[in-house]
Design a protein around this motif. Sequence first.
Motif, mmCIF file in Angstrom:
data_model
loop_
_atom_site.group_PDB
_atom_site.id
_atom_site.type_symbol
_atom_site.label_atom_id
_atom_site.label_comp_id
_atom_site.label_asym_id
_atom_site.label_seq_id
_atom_site.Cartn_x
_atom_site.Cartn_y
_atom_site.Cartn_z
ATOM 1 N N ALA A 261 -57.169 78.644 38.951
ATOM 2 C CA ALA A 261 -58.155 79.418 39.696
ATOM 3 C C ALA A 261 -58.512 80.673 38.913
ATOM 4 C CB ALA A 261 -57.606 79.788 41.074
ATOM 5 N N LEU A 262 -59.805 80.881 38.695
ATOM 6 C CA LEU A 262 -60.290 82.082 38.023
ATOM 7 C C LEU A 262 -61.336 82.737 38.914
ATOM 8 C CD1 LEU A 262 -60.249 79.709 35.325
ATOM 9 C CD2 LEU A 262 -59.542 81.945 34.512
ATOM 10 N N LYS A 263 -61.620 83.991 38.664
ATOM 11 C CA LYS A 263 -62.437 84.772 39.596
ATOM 12 C C LYS A 263 -63.915 84.384 39.582
ATOM 13 C CE LYS A 263 -59.572 87.618 41.638
ATOM 14 N NZ LYS A 263 -59.410 87.610 43.102
ATOM 15 N N THR A 264 -64.477 84.184 38.392
ATOM 16 C CA THR A 264 -65.923 84.018 38.279
ATOM 17 C C THR A 264 -66.254 82.866 37.337
ATOM 18 O OG1 THR A 264 -66.041 85.548 36.409
ATOM 19 C CG2 THR A 264 -66.291 86.487 38.628
ATOM 20 N N PRO A 265 -67.516 82.396 37.349
ATOM 21 C CA PRO A 265 -67.921 81.365 36.381
ATOM 22 C C PRO A 265 -67.717 81.798 34.933
ATOM 23 C CG PRO A 265 -69.533 81.528 38.146
ATOM 24 C CD PRO A 265 -68.561 82.664 38.355
ATOM 25 N N THR A 266 -68.009 83.054 34.630
ATOM 26 C CA THR A 266 -67.819 83.522 33.250
ATOM 27 C C THR A 266 -66.336 83.545 32.874
ATOM 28 O OG1 THR A 266 -67.913 85.816 34.056
ATOM 29 C CG2 THR A 266 -69.932 84.882 33.178
ATOM 30 N N ALA A 267 -65.474 83.802 33.853
ATOM 31 C CA ALA A 267 -64.038 83.767 33.577
ATOM 32 C C ALA A 267 -63.570 82.347 33.266
ATOM 33 C CB ALA A 267 -63.256 84.332 34.766
ATOM 34 N N VAL A 268 -64.173 81.354 33.940
ATOM 35 C CA VAL A 268 -63.842 79.954 33.639
ATOM 36 C C VAL A 268 -64.289 79.610 32.223
ATOM 37 C CG1 VAL A 268 -64.219 77.546 34.298
ATOM 38 C CG2 VAL A 268 -64.025 79.297 36.066
ATOM 39 N N ALA A 269 -65.501 80.031 31.861
ATOM 40 C CA ALA A 269 -66.002 79.768 30.507
ATOM 41 C C ALA A 269 -65.098 80.422 29.464
ATOM 42 C CB ALA A 269 -67.436 80.285 30.370
ATOM 43 N N ALA A 270 -64.688 81.668 29.727
ATOM 44 C CA ALA A 270 -63.802 82.369 28.789
ATOM 45 C C ALA A 270 -62.471 81.648 28.655
ATOM 46 C CB ALA A 270 -63.581 83.805 29.267
ATOM 47 N N PHE A 271 -61.958 81.107 29.763
ATOM 48 C CA PHE A 271 -60.702 80.362 29.741
ATOM 49 C C PHE A 271 -60.819 79.132 28.836
ATOM 50 C CE2 PHE A 271 -58.244 76.820 31.532
ATOM 51 C CZ PHE A 271 -56.955 77.327 31.453
ATOM 52 N N LEU A 272 -61.916 78.384 28.979
ATOM 53 C CA LEU A 272 -62.117 77.186 28.164
ATOM 54 C C LEU A 272 -62.314 77.541 26.691
ATOM 55 C CD1 LEU A 272 -64.501 75.243 30.575
ATOM 56 C CD2 LEU A 272 -62.110 74.695 30.071
ATOM 57 N N ILE A 273 -63.044 78.616 26.445
ATOM 58 C CA ILE A 273 -63.272 79.056 25.060
ATOM 59 C C ILE A 273 -61.963 79.499 24.427
ATOM 60 C CG2 ILE A 273 -64.397 80.823 23.643
ATOM 61 C CD1 ILE A 273 -66.725 80.721 25.705
ATOM 62 N N ASP A 274 -61.152 80.237 25.174
ATOM 63 C CA ASP A 274 -59.850 80.689 24.652
ATOM 64 C C ASP A 274 -58.956 79.508 24.312
ATOM 65 O OD1 ASP A 274 -60.612 83.300 24.891
ATOM 66 O OD2 ASP A 274 -59.541 83.682 26.759
ATOM 67 N N LYS A 275 -59.016 78.446 25.134
ATOM 68 C CA LYS A 275 -58.217 77.253 24.841
ATOM 69 C C LYS A 275 -58.669 76.612 23.530
ATOM 70 C CE LYS A 275 -56.965 74.065 27.634
ATOM 71 N NZ LYS A 275 -55.527 74.072 27.344
ATOM 72 N N SER A 276 -59.977 76.531 23.331
ATOM 73 C CA SER A 276 -60.504 75.959 22.093
ATOM 74 C C SER A 276 -60.149 76.831 20.894
ATOM 75 C CB SER A 276 -62.027 75.800 22.196
ATOM 76 O OG SER A 276 -62.361 74.810 23.140
ATOM 77 N N ALA A 277 -60.236 78.154 21.081
ATOM 78 C CA ALA A 277 -59.890 79.072 19.986
ATOM 79 C C ALA A 277 -58.418 78.939 19.615
ATOM 80 C CB ALA A 277 -60.210 80.507 20.398
ATOM 81 N N ALA A 278 -57.556 78.844 20.627
ATOM 82 C CA ALA A 278 -56.127 78.705 20.376
ATOM 83 C C ALA A 278 -55.834 77.398 19.645
ATOM 84 C CB ALA A 278 -55.350 78.775 21.686
ATOM 85 N N GLU A 279 -56.515 76.324 20.047
ATOM 86 C CA GLU A 279 -56.303 75.042 19.394
ATOM 87 C C GLU A 279 -56.831 75.056 17.963
ATOM 88 O OE1 GLU A 279 -55.060 71.091 18.915
ATOM 89 O OE2 GLU A 279 -54.498 72.743 20.246
ATOM 90 N N SER A 280 -57.981 75.717 17.774
ATOM 91 C CA SER A 280 -58.536 75.836 16.426
ATOM 92 C C SER A 280 -57.581 76.618 15.526
ATOM 93 C CB SER A 280 -59.896 76.530 16.488
ATOM 94 O OG SER A 280 -60.418 76.733 15.197
ATOM 95 N N GLU A 281 -57.013 77.682 16.070
ATOM 96 C CA GLU A 281 -56.047 78.478 15.303
ATOM 97 C C GLU A 281 -54.802 77.660 14.978
ATOM 98 O OE1 GLU A 281 -53.479 82.632 15.828
ATOM 99 O OE2 GLU A 281 -55.168 82.188 17.163
ATOM 100 N N ARG A 282 -54.362 76.859 15.966
ATOM 101 C CA ARG A 282 -53.177 76.029 15.742
ATOM 102 C C ARG A 282 -53.431 74.975 14.661
ATOM 103 N NH1 ARG A 282 -50.446 71.417 17.397
ATOM 104 N NH2 ARG A 282 -52.344 70.534 18.278
ATOM 105 N N VAL A 283 -54.633 74.366 14.705
ATOM 106 C CA VAL A 283 -54.983 73.366 13.697
ATOM 107 C C VAL A 283 -55.063 73.998 12.319
ATOM 108 C CG1 VAL A 283 -56.833 71.821 12.921
ATOM 109 C CG2 VAL A 283 -56.162 71.850 15.327
ATOM 110 N N GLN A 284 -55.649 75.208 12.247
ATOM 111 C CA GLN A 284 -55.743 75.900 10.966
ATOM 112 C C GLN A 284 -54.358 76.232 10.421
ATOM 113 O OE1 GLN A 284 -58.550 76.440 9.170
ATOM 114 N NE2 GLN A 284 -57.162 77.144 7.564
#
Length: 361
Positions: A261-284
């Motif tokens: 559960a996140l507060k706003t639509p933009t917070a959900v988008a930020a959550f998904l982006i952060d997951k992708s960024a973390a995975e990209s960093e892990r792959v790198q």
Amino acid sequence: MKSYLLSELSALVEATLTEALPDTYWVQAEVASLSEKSGHGYFDLVEKGKNGMLAAKMRATCWSNIFPMLSTYFTQETGCSLQAGMQILVEVEVQYHSVYGLSLNIVNIDPRFTIGDLARQRQQTIQQLISDGVMGMQSELRLPTLCQRIAVISAETAAGYGDFCDQLVHSGYRFIPTLFPAVMQGDKAEQSILQALNAIAKQDDAFDTVVIIRGGGATTDLSCFDSYTLCATCAQFPLPILTGIGHTRDVSVLDMVAHQALKTPTAVAAFLIDKSAAESERVQLLRNRLRQTAERQILIRRHRIEMLQQRIALSSPERIYKMGYSLTTLNGKVVRCTNDIAQGQLLTTHLIDGEVQSIVQ
């Protein structure tokens, strides 16, 4: 026998009611229907018995000189707009009209009564979900490391949906959002969201996650997100559900059963982006570690090859010949001792610069 014109009898009824019921009265009732026209609010108020049967029904009107103020006040206090299905406590005048009949004129409303009823319904929903054993089912689902295929439930024209998509598009990562339009507030919201969920369930293998978002506007109508049917459906949904309902007053029951559960639509988008960024960093990081490991292994293999080459060079016939040694063969086989040869056999002696043949005597 005395007779009356219909208008005379109506006037008598009106006068009698006015004399008998001159005051205002606080009335508890359920809103069966509500419509607004020219600033006026038109209600159908009902009371239901324990068996669900209709016990009473009356029309009520809240005129434009007071309805906007009362509805705004109610929304501010409860966090919900006036709508069908709500239990309300209103102050009314009893009126009779010769054409329109008996009705109530709403002059005031007490939001505290509705807040208490909503809280009771909310608690009943929570207890039922716990009793059914579905409250924590979403948390048991695994949210994919990369959530790229996203089923979005939102109003198509909502500002929050636009903000959500804009953030994903400009993130630099690949996302594929698919909108399943739904009404996100009012008495039609629950059924509309359930229809969207059913549509997603028919193709659940096409998505990684479901996002339920709403945002924009001043109304923070959350009552549908405390609905048992909606919350039970989401709790048992086969895909992890993320919520961004855009509220600040409280956590809805839907937030409680959702995977995240996140507060706003933009917070959900930020959550998904952060997951992708973390995975990209892990792959790198893994790529760097793999490259370093490969380089280390290459050096080790190269050193081992060099050592073997040295050993081969030290054991080569050429080196032995250079040291003054020779190699004798009989019919292509190395002669190691005198027992390997007999008189009259032809031997070949290998030297660094050629061969010498000899006969054994």
